[in-house]
Design an enzyme around this catalytic site. Structure first.
Site, PDB file in Angstrom:
ATOM      1  N   GLN A  79       0.846  -1.207   0.000  1.00  0.00           N
ATOM      2  CA  GLN A  79       0.000   0.000   0.000  1.00  0.00           C
ATOM      3  C   GLN A  79       0.876   1.249   0.000  1.00  0.00           C
ATOM      4  O   GLN A  79       0.518   2.270   0.600  1.00  0.00           O
ATOM      5  CB  GLN A  79      -0.908   0.005   1.235  1.00  0.00           C
ATOM      6  CG  GLN A  79      -2.158  -0.842   1.103  1.00  0.00           C
ATOM      7  CD  GLN A  79      -3.161  -0.266   0.075  1.00  0.00           C
ATOM      8  OE1 GLN A  79      -3.053   0.871  -0.361  1.00  0.00           O
ATOM      9  NE2 GLN A  79      -4.139  -1.072  -0.286  1.00  0.00           N
ATOM     10  N   SER A  80       2.002   1.181  -0.685  1.00  0.00           N
ATOM     11  CA  SER A  80       2.983   2.264  -0.589  1.00  0.00           C
ATOM     12  C   SER A  80       2.619   3.503  -1.415  1.00  0.00           C
ATOM     13  O   SER A  80       2.392   3.406  -2.629  1.00  0.00           O
ATOM     14  CB  SER A  80       4.338   1.713  -1.055  1.00  0.00           C
ATOM     15  OG  SER A  80       5.223   2.752  -1.342  1.00  0.00           O
TER      16      SER A  80
END
Ligand SMILES: Cc1ncc(COP(=O)(O)O)c(C=O)c1O
Length: 337
Positions: A79-80
């Site tokens: 989820q960067s």
């Protein structure tokens, strides 16, 4: 080609439309007891949805394009924000982006697995390569670069969080912008600048920038990833190296990190950060996120309540981006965790 300039002999692309806005947060400020609260909108502008990595990329991309690379690699989690901003910026330059991903958060909800940045990474066509749980990121990424090279690519490895000296210089620029904007707005220098601290480049650049300008402005980093001690060391090292590169190696500076908003660690929500997100949305119409900016705002509220910041001090909160994370954490807001 994107217009570039040379600052202190270091080539730089302009990846933002200009100076990011500084806006008053009068209603939120009045609610928490601060009469001079501002927000620096570093969530605005740049490709891939924008955020604090865009400033870091300004010199990093200038270098990778000048050196003729066709592929950029970074280590990140699924989820960067960094991976999203990287892929969006790489698309603009026609570069391939490859992200070595590892689960650093352990959140097993459907939204976390497929919504938020995960959705945007799939739209961007980012190549995700899973890092085995027992394997070290640094080692893995070196092997990955070797493999891509063997296949004929010319990869450029960006450090975790895009935090190296070139990236950190982007936040030296931001410190300059803040000083100009706050002086025009108030006739004074800011007293405190608030930022979420992960890999440390954002805070380090601000610290270095204010040190270079010789002002008393304090940068307070709320750590959202590392222990307080590790964060202080990481920020201090980057600030020192960056000042050295800019020819100011002996300038004094202070690193202030607070761990009051960290909770159970990276990516784990806290009641205070969820409350800070709701307050900021309802009083200002602005969205923070549960991993970075929501925690920094919770930290600012806590410091104000404890009298660590005076009500008439000029406080600038850096909005570092991260909106897509709200959609990955939808369950947290439903109270269904
Ligand atoms: C929204 C947001 N805020 C803050 C940070 C932390 O910045 P830094 O890694 O420079 O400390 C990140 C890093 O990923 C981020 O995505």
């Amino acid at each position: 080609m994107i217009p570039g300039i040379d600052v202190n002999g270091v080539p730089k692309f302009n990846l933002l439309p200009g100076v990011t806005p500084l806006e008053p947060l009068s209603r939120l400020g009045a609610h928490i007891g601060l009469s001079n609260l501002y927000i620096k909108r570093d969530d605005e502008g740049g490709r891939g949805g924008g955020g604090n990595k865009i400033r870091k990329f300004e010199r990093q991309f200038a270098k990778m394009v000048a050196d003729g690379h066709d592929t950029v690699i970074i280590a990140a989690h699924h989820q960067s924000n960094a991976a999203r901003e990287l892929s969006g910026t790489a698309a603009r330059f026609g570069l391939r982006s490859v992200v070595a991903v590892k689960d650093l958060i352990g959140r097993k909800t459907a939204a976390f697995g497929e919504n938020g940045n995960r959705l945007l990474l799939s739209l961007l066509g980012t190549e995700l390569v899973e890092v085995p749980a027992d394997e070290d990121f640094v080692n893995f990424i070196k092997q990955l670069a070797k493999r891509l090279q063997f296949e004929g690519a010319s990869p450029f490895i960006l450090p975790f969080g895009a935090s190296d000296v070139l990236g950190t210089m982007g936040y030296v620029d931001c410190a300059d912008e803040i000083l100009e904007q706050v002086r025009v707005e108030t006739g004074r220098d800011p007293d405190v600048v608030i930022v979420p601290t992960g890999s440390g480049g954002t805070q380090a650049g601000l610290v270095a920038g204010f040190a270079r300008r010789g002002v008393l402005t304090k940068t307070v980093g709320f750590t959202i990833l590392k222990s307080k001690e590790d964060a202080i060391n990481a920020v201090g090292k980057l600030a020192k190296e960056t000042l050295g590169e800019l020819g100011d190696k002996d300038l004094p500076f202070e690193i202030i990190v607070d761990d009051c908003a960290l909770g159970d660690g990276y990516g784990q929500t806290t009641p205070d950060s969820l409350e800070a997100i709701r307050l900021t949305a309802q009083l200002e119409g602005l969205f923070l996120d549960p991993v970075y900016t929501g925690k920094a705002m919770a930290g600012l509220i806590s410091q104000t309540r404890h009298g660590l910041i005076d009500s008439d001090q000029i406080v600038v909160f850096i909005h570092t981006g991260g909106l897509p994370l709200l959609f990955a954490y939808v369950d947290a807001f439903k109270g269904e965790e």
